[in-house]
Write an enzyme that holds these catalytic residues in place. Structure first.
Site, PDB file in Angstrom:
ATOM      1  N   ARG A  79       8.702 -13.262  44.190  1.00 19.14           N
ATOM      2  CA  ARG A  79       8.327 -13.645  42.826  1.00 19.14           C
ATOM      3  C   ARG A  79       8.626 -15.128  42.717  1.00 19.14           C
ATOM      4  O   ARG A  79       9.802 -15.542  42.660  1.00 19.14           O
ATOM      5  CB  ARG A  79       9.142 -12.825  41.825  1.00 19.14           C
ATOM      6  N   GLN A  91       0.946  -6.212  38.353  1.00 20.87           N
ATOM      7  CA  GLN A  91       0.811  -5.865  36.943  1.00 20.87           C
ATOM      8  C   GLN A  91      -0.537  -5.221  36.662  1.00 20.87           C
ATOM      9  O   GLN A  91      -0.634  -4.243  35.901  1.00 20.87           O
ATOM     10  CB  GLN A  91       0.966  -7.112  36.070  1.00 20.87           C
ATOM     11  N   ASN A 126      -1.887 -16.359  34.718  1.00 16.66           N
ATOM     12  CA  ASN A 126      -1.958 -15.634  35.987  1.00 16.66           C
ATOM     13  C   ASN A 126      -2.362 -14.170  35.812  1.00 16.66           C
ATOM     14  O   ASN A 126      -3.075 -13.615  36.656  1.00 16.66           O
ATOM     15  CB  ASN A 126      -0.615 -15.725  36.729  1.00 16.66           C
ATOM     16  N   ASP A 157      -0.660 -11.350  26.328  1.00 17.41           N
ATOM     17  CA  ASP A 157       0.520 -11.647  27.139  1.00 17.41           C
ATOM     18  C   ASP A 157       1.272 -12.772  26.439  1.00 17.41           C
ATOM     19  O   ASP A 157       0.815 -13.296  25.405  1.00 17.41           O
ATOM     20  CB  ASP A 157       0.079 -12.051  28.554  1.00 17.41           C
ATOM     21  N   TRP A 217       2.490 -16.278  25.302  1.00 17.00           N
ATOM     22  CA  TRP A 217       1.810 -17.563  25.174  1.00 17.00           C
ATOM     23  C   TRP A 217       2.571 -18.663  25.904  1.00 17.00           C
ATOM     24  O   TRP A 217       2.022 -19.722  26.196  1.00 17.00           O
ATOM     25  CB  TRP A 217       1.691 -17.951  23.696  1.00 17.00           C
ATOM     26  N   ILE A 218       3.841 -18.408  26.185  1.00 16.95           N
ATOM     27  CA  ILE A 218       4.687 -19.426  26.816  1.00 16.95           C
ATOM     28  C   ILE A 218       5.365 -18.800  28.029  1.00 16.95           C
ATOM     29  O   ILE A 218       6.352 -18.066  27.899  1.00 16.95           O
ATOM     30  CB  ILE A 218       5.746 -19.966  25.831  1.00 16.95           C
ATOM     31  N   HIS A 244       0.184  -4.771  27.007  1.00 18.09           N
ATOM     32  CA  HIS A 244       0.943  -6.033  27.080  1.00 18.09           C
ATOM     33  C   HIS A 244       1.917  -5.878  28.240  1.00 18.09           C
ATOM     34  O   HIS A 244       2.652  -4.893  28.317  1.00 18.09           O
ATOM     35  CB  HIS A 244       1.694  -6.281  25.777  1.00 18.09           C
ATOM     36  N   CYS A 245       1.977  -6.862  29.130  1.00 17.59           N
ATOM     37  CA  CYS A 245       2.812  -6.707  30.328  1.00 17.59           C
ATOM     38  C   CYS A 245       4.302  -6.886  30.040  1.00 17.59           C
ATOM     39  O   CYS A 245       5.129  -6.565  30.896  1.00 17.59           O
ATOM     40  CB  CYS A 245       2.351  -7.643  31.432  1.00 17.59           C
ATOM     41  N   ARG A 301       4.362   0.400  36.430  1.00 19.46           N
ATOM     42  CA  ARG A 301       4.723  -0.669  37.351  1.00 19.46           C
ATOM     43  C   ARG A 301       5.458  -0.101  38.564  1.00 19.46           C
ATOM     44  O   ARG A 301       5.292  -0.574  39.691  1.00 19.46           O
ATOM     45  CB  ARG A 301       5.616  -1.704  36.644  1.00 19.46           C
TER      46      ARG A 301
END
Length: 360
Positions: A147, A177, A205, A269, A271-272, A308-309, A336
């Site tokens: 990761r 994901q 991503n 997802d 935004w930041i 939503h992940c 997952r």
């Protein structure tokens, strides 16, 4: 539902080492309810860096294995030590809840030994270059899940390692994901083909991985991003080509309502993302109007669902949607685990699923 819950750009380096890994692998046949002449997809010794380089049948196979493991282990209570005697190097440059827990507990559940490694534990890119790290890990473990911030680091690991390398997240892709997302949607809708996905948020991503795979399953994709936060142009070009090839619809817009119109699945997802904290104020201004609410859902299909992940913040999706019956986020989270287990089993063993192949 055909699978009820207990019933149930080139970024990939196909190098010489990978070719050598798979060149001597035997072809296997399905023995359970299918003609013996039908060949099982063989993924042993492959890397898993991006869905761009996986065919439709290969992705379907991974989802099939995931559904099979979930049914046999969770629902039937079987013990399947498929990875007994094997070890996994887990390199994490970024903090994680779902990726770490799903991988670590999943590998252990299958009888293997996961080794969690942060930049404080090993010399990755500091006192030892990535090439040497890949070669060292190849002598001591059976696979690497990394990761990382920079996707190029995964490419180097894959090029230099003689064992499979799995993308646990990079700046340009998050394929694990998306497998979990697709398994969740298959369980809920019974099939993926013909669904319309609506992405409302950042061109990041996670979106890249959707764009590189949705059309291969016959899914339409609507994408709404603020100006200046559009998806990667190279990824967009590939997505357009795939959409034409597979006769699906790809819509790119800056209007969330347009993207949500007629959609079966609303997706967003953060935004930041990690590493973008300095852009917070700029991004919060740019994403005004992109929160998913019941008003957004009013123009979606009658059978709409939400993904939503995680982790999630209220400005991205309000509580009414997030905790609604249409929200599949916690089923998505559990999946997952089953999907990363499927990837690890497929890359490290000759396992053939026992469950009847789901409809995709």
């Amino acid at each position: 539902m055909s699978l009820a819950l207990c019933k149930s750009t080139a970024r990939f380096l196909f190098n010489a080492a990978t070719a050598n890994k798979i060149s001597k692998l035997p072809v296997q046949c399905i023995r359970h309810g299918q003609p013996p002449t039908q060949i099982v997809t063989q993924l042993k010794a492959h890397d898993f860096l991006t869905l761009q380089n996986y065919t439709t049948e290969e992705m379907k196979y991974l989802l099939w294995v995931a559904a099979d493991l979930k049914e046999r282990i969770k629902c039937k209570g079987e013990y399947l030590p498929l990875l007994q005697g094997k070890s996994l190097a887990m390199i994490f440059e970024k903090r994680s809840t779902r990726t770490r827990l799903s991988t670590e507990t999943g590998f252990a559940l299958l009888g293997g030994h996961p080794c969690f490694l942060t930049t404080q534990d090993i010399h990755l890119g500091i006192n030892e270059n990535i090439t040497d790290t890949a070669r060292v890990l190849s002598t001591m473990t059976d696979a690497i899940l990394a990761r990382v911030y920079n996707h190029i680091d995964l490419e180097v690991l894959a090029q230099e390692a003689t064992i499979p390398v799995i993308n646990g997240l990079s700046d340009s892709d998050h394929p694990l994901q998306i497998l979990a997302d697709y398994l969740t949607l298959q369980e809920h809708y019974g099939s993926l083909h013909g669904l319309t996905l609506s992405w409302i948020g950042d061109g990041n991503n996670v979106l890249n991985s959707i764009m590189l795979s949705a059309a291969k399953f016959g899914m339409n994709l609507h994408v709404a991003t603020p100006k200046g936060f559009e998806p990667d142009p190279t990824v967009t070009k590939i997505a357009v080509e795939d959409s034409i090839k597979h006769h699906t619809k790809l819509l790119l817009t800056s209007d969330p309502s347009e993207a949500a119109k007629g959609a079966n699945v609303l997706i967003t997802d953060t935004w930041i993302s990690m590493g973008q904290e300095e852009e917070k104020e700029k991004r919060m201004r740019a994403f005004q109007g992109y929160q998913i609410t019941m008003k957004t859902a009013k123009v979606a299909a009658a059978d709409w669902t939400f993904l939503h992940c995680l982790p999630r913040k209220p400005e991205e999706v309000d509580d009414e949607v997030f905790y609604s019956p249409q929200s599949l986020v916690f089923q998505e989270t559990e999946n997952r685990k089953w999907t990363v287990m499927a990837v690890m089993v497929s890359l490290l063993t000759d396992y053939s699923p026992q469950l009847q192949k789901p409809t995709f």
